[in-house]
Design a protein around this motif. Structure first.
Motif, PDB file in Angstrom:
ATOM      1  N   VAL A   1      -0.196 -13.766  -9.726  1.00  0.00           N
ATOM      2  CA  VAL A   1      -0.402 -12.465  -9.083  1.00  0.00           C
ATOM      3  C   VAL A   1      -1.642 -12.554  -8.194  1.00  0.00           C
ATOM      4  CG1 VAL A   1      -0.802 -10.007  -9.449  1.00  0.00           C
ATOM      5  CG2 VAL A   1       0.664 -11.289 -11.030  1.00  0.00           C
ATOM      6  N   SER A   2      -1.475 -12.252  -6.924  1.00  0.00           N
ATOM      7  CA  SER A   2      -2.552 -12.403  -5.952  1.00  0.00           C
ATOM      8  C   SER A   2      -3.700 -11.443  -6.259  1.00  0.00           C
ATOM      9  CB  SER A   2      -2.034 -12.126  -4.539  1.00  0.00           C
ATOM     10  OG  SER A   2      -1.026 -13.048  -4.183  1.00  0.00           O
ATOM     11  N   ASP A   3      -4.922 -11.963  -6.122  1.00  0.00           N
ATOM     12  CA  ASP A   3      -6.096 -11.164  -6.458  1.00  0.00           C
ATOM     13  C   ASP A   3      -6.206  -9.909  -5.588  1.00  0.00           C
ATOM     14  OD1 ASP A   3      -6.800 -12.895  -8.478  1.00  0.00           O
ATOM     15  OD2 ASP A   3      -8.252 -14.012  -7.262  1.00  0.00           O
ATOM     16  N   HIS A   4      -5.804  -9.997  -4.319  1.00  0.00           N
ATOM     17  CA  HIS A   4      -5.943  -8.812  -3.465  1.00  0.00           C
ATOM     18  C   HIS A   4      -4.946  -7.722  -3.864  1.00  0.00           C
ATOM     19  CE1 HIS A   4      -2.567 -10.587  -1.154  1.00  0.00           C
ATOM     20  NE2 HIS A   4      -2.402  -9.394  -0.640  1.00  0.00           N
ATOM     21  N   ILE A   5      -3.801  -8.125  -4.441  1.00  0.00           N
ATOM     22  CA  ILE A   5      -2.861  -7.129  -4.961  1.00  0.00           C
ATOM     23  C   ILE A   5      -3.421  -6.510  -6.237  1.00  0.00           C
ATOM     24  CG2 ILE A   5      -0.528  -6.708  -5.801  1.00  0.00           C
ATOM     25  CD1 ILE A   5      -0.649  -7.358  -2.829  1.00  0.00           C
ATOM     26  N   VAL A   6      -4.052  -7.329  -7.073  1.00  0.00           N
ATOM     27  CA  VAL A   6      -4.704  -6.817  -8.281  1.00  0.00           C
ATOM     28  C   VAL A   6      -5.758  -5.778  -7.909  1.00  0.00           C
ATOM     29  CG1 VAL A   6      -6.157  -7.423 -10.260  1.00  0.00           C
ATOM     30  CG2 VAL A   6      -4.260  -8.925  -9.593  1.00  0.00           C
ATOM     31  N   GLU A   7      -6.581  -6.094  -6.933  1.00  0.00           N
ATOM     32  CA  GLU A   7      -7.620  -5.150  -6.488  1.00  0.00           C
ATOM     33  C   GLU A   7      -6.988  -3.857  -5.980  1.00  0.00           C
ATOM     34  OE1 GLU A   7      -9.822  -7.306  -3.613  1.00  0.00           O
ATOM     35  OE2 GLU A   7     -10.656  -8.732  -5.066  1.00  0.00           O
ATOM     36  N   ARG A   8      -5.863  -3.979  -5.305  1.00  0.00           N
ATOM     37  CA  ARG A   8      -5.160  -2.801  -4.790  1.00  0.00           C
ATOM     38  C   ARG A   8      -4.674  -1.914  -5.942  1.00  0.00           C
ATOM     39  NH1 ARG A   8      -0.364  -4.428  -0.914  1.00  0.00           N
ATOM     40  NH2 ARG A   8      -2.120  -5.052   0.385  1.00  0.00           N
ATOM     41  N   VAL A   9      -4.115  -2.551  -6.979  1.00  0.00           N
ATOM     42  CA  VAL A   9      -3.630  -1.805  -8.144  1.00  0.00           C
ATOM     43  C   VAL A   9      -4.794  -1.140  -8.876  1.00  0.00           C
ATOM     44  CG1 VAL A   9      -2.567  -2.045 -10.426  1.00  0.00           C
ATOM     45  CG2 VAL A   9      -1.546  -3.194  -8.451  1.00  0.00           C
ATOM     46  N   VAL A  10      -5.858  -1.899  -9.114  1.00  0.00           N
ATOM     47  CA  VAL A  10      -7.009  -1.363  -9.844  1.00  0.00           C
ATOM     48  C   VAL A  10      -7.617  -0.177  -9.087  1.00  0.00           C
ATOM     49  CG1 VAL A  10      -9.383  -1.882 -10.566  1.00  0.00           C
ATOM     50  CG2 VAL A  10      -7.528  -3.491 -11.081  1.00  0.00           C
ATOM     51  N   GLU A  11      -7.720  -0.291  -7.773  1.00  0.00           N
ATOM     52  CA  GLU A  11      -8.263   0.808  -6.971  1.00  0.00           C
ATOM     53  C   GLU A  11      -7.393   2.055  -7.111  1.00  0.00           C
ATOM     54  OE1 GLU A  11      -9.557   1.854  -2.346  1.00  0.00           O
ATOM     55  OE2 GLU A  11      -8.608  -0.065  -2.822  1.00  0.00           O
ATOM     56  N   ARG A  12      -6.057   1.877  -7.077  1.00  0.00           N
ATOM     57  CA  ARG A  12      -5.167   3.037  -7.198  1.00  0.00           C
ATOM     58  C   ARG A  12      -5.282   3.677  -8.575  1.00  0.00           C
ATOM     59  NH1 ARG A  12      -3.408   6.493  -6.075  1.00  0.00           N
ATOM     60  NH2 ARG A  12      -1.147   6.477  -6.438  1.00  0.00           N
ATOM     61  N   VAL A  13      -5.455   2.853  -9.624  1.00  0.00           N
ATOM     62  CA  VAL A  13      -5.652   3.426 -10.953  1.00  0.00           C
ATOM     63  C   VAL A  13      -6.920   4.266 -10.970  1.00  0.00           C
ATOM     64  CG1 VAL A  13      -6.127   2.913 -13.381  1.00  0.00           C
ATOM     65  CG2 VAL A  13      -4.351   1.627 -12.163  1.00  0.00           C
TER      66      VAL A  13
ATOM     67  N   GLU B   1       0.831  -1.203   0.000  1.00  0.00           N
ATOM     68  CA  GLU B   1       0.000   0.000   0.000  1.00  0.00           C
ATOM     69  C   GLU B   1       0.865   1.252   0.000  1.00  0.00           C
ATOM     70  OE1 GLU B   1      -2.735  -0.256   3.217  1.00  0.00           O
ATOM     71  OE2 GLU B   1      -3.989  -1.791   2.258  1.00  0.00           O
ATOM     72  N   GLY B   2       1.976   1.193   0.751  1.00  0.00           N
ATOM     73  CA  GLY B   2       2.868   2.343   0.813  1.00  0.00           C
ATOM     74  C   GLY B   2       3.529   2.634  -0.525  1.00  0.00           C
ATOM     75  N   VAL B   3       3.999   1.585  -1.206  1.00  0.00           N
ATOM     76  CA  VAL B   3       4.634   1.768  -2.513  1.00  0.00           C
ATOM     77  C   VAL B   3       3.647   2.365  -3.505  1.00  0.00           C
ATOM     78  CG1 VAL B   3       5.530   0.531  -4.530  1.00  0.00           C
ATOM     79  CG2 VAL B   3       6.440   0.035  -2.255  1.00  0.00           C
ATOM     80  N   LEU B   4       2.450   1.808  -3.580  1.00  0.00           N
ATOM     81  CA  LEU B   4       1.467   2.304  -4.539  1.00  0.00           C
ATOM     82  C   LEU B   4       1.011   3.719  -4.203  1.00  0.00           C
ATOM     83  CD1 LEU B   4      -0.689  -0.873  -5.228  1.00  0.00           C
ATOM     84  CD2 LEU B   4       1.003   0.186  -6.717  1.00  0.00           C
ATOM     85  N   ALA B   5       0.907   4.036  -2.920  1.00  0.00           N
ATOM     86  CA  ALA B   5       0.524   5.397  -2.535  1.00  0.00           C
ATOM     87  C   ALA B   5       1.568   6.409  -2.969  1.00  0.00           C
ATOM     88  CB  ALA B   5       0.313   5.474  -1.023  1.00  0.00           C
ATOM     89  N   ASP B   6       2.819   5.954  -3.095  1.00  0.00           N
ATOM     90  CA  ASP B   6       3.920   6.832  -3.476  1.00  0.00           C
ATOM     91  C   ASP B   6       4.260   6.710  -4.970  1.00  0.00           C
ATOM     92  OD1 ASP B   6       5.952   8.726  -2.826  1.00  0.00           O
ATOM     93  OD2 ASP B   6       7.442   7.119  -2.896  1.00  0.00           O
TER      94      ASP B   6
END
Length: 242
Positions: free
Chosen positions: A79-91, A59-64
């Protein structure tokens, strides 16, 4: 180029460790070459790979991260689905995403497109001519009318993606196929650019013209700093009659 933009260069980093042929082309990994090219053009870069904790995308890396570049090929399902969801949300929140070559099958891109993202392909060392079809687009700034790549993997239509908001590049291949090679999308507040060149056995990411396109795409996809949208029940700006 803006040195204030933070770019995270993601790569599954499997071919380079398992294949002598690929390691000869990218001994430190595809991500290292892409990151170096972007750093030389003034960006603050970091790298992340599939086998890092949380795939390097905490979360810290993507926030930055202003813009995330993604290269994957054979390990999409790992690739873990929860990481995918994290990336998609940040996009959707505004982070830019550059999807490179075989990452058309990546989980984040397929999720954001809502389609299979399938295509034709062939490995035959064919010449690719990458034509600029939208010369006024910022991603094409400073690029010649076409980029000639002497040896490439063919991708051919139909490319099962939604119609792009803007199409910057179209490829022609020696075998006769054509392909939409530079597709721009907006999802939520975030911008996405799919760029086709970059098979692991060809030194395409060392090319200055390709690196210039990636740098332009980073500038284009970076958050614009506009107002944060508000959603939900809203009070009127003017007084309303009862």
């Amino acid at each position: 180029m803006s040195s204030e933009l933070s770019v995270t260069v993601w790569n599954e980093y499997r071919h380079e460790r398992d294949s002598d042929e690929v390691a000869e082309v990218y001994p430190e990994g595809i991500h290292a070459v892409i990151a170096e090219g972007l750093e030389e053009r003034g960006f603050d870069t970091r790298t992340a790979t599939l086998d890092d904790p949380e795939h390097g995308l905490t979360e810290g890396v993507l926030a930055d991260t202003d813009v995330l570049t993604w290269w994957g090929h054979r390990a999409h399902d790992e690739v873990s689905d929860h990481i995918v969801e994290r990336v998609v949300e940040r996009v959707r929140e505004g982070m830019g995403l550059l999807v490179l070559h075989s990452a058309h099958y990546s989980k984040p891109f397929k999720s954001l497109m809502g389609t299979s993202c399938s295509l034709k392909w062939r490995e035959a060392d064919e010449r690719e001519r990458l034509w600029v079809v939208e010369p006024g687009h910022p991603i094409a700034a400073g690029v010649d009318e076409h980029i000639e790549i002497p040896r490439a993997e063919m991708y051919g239509e139909r490319f099962d993606v939604p119609a792009p908001d803007d199409l910057v590049f179209t490829s022609w291949f020696e075998g006769g196929e054509v392909f939409r090679s530079g597709c721009c999308y907006t999802r939520g507040s975030g911008k996405i650019f799919y760029f086709r060149p970059g098979h692991e056995t060809y030194p395409i990411y060392y090319r200055d013209d390709v690196c210039d396109v990636l740098a332009n795409a980073v500038e284009w996809a970076a958050p614009a700093g506009g107002p944060e949208p508000f959603f939900g029940n809203a009070d009127p700006l003017e007084e309303l009659d009862d």
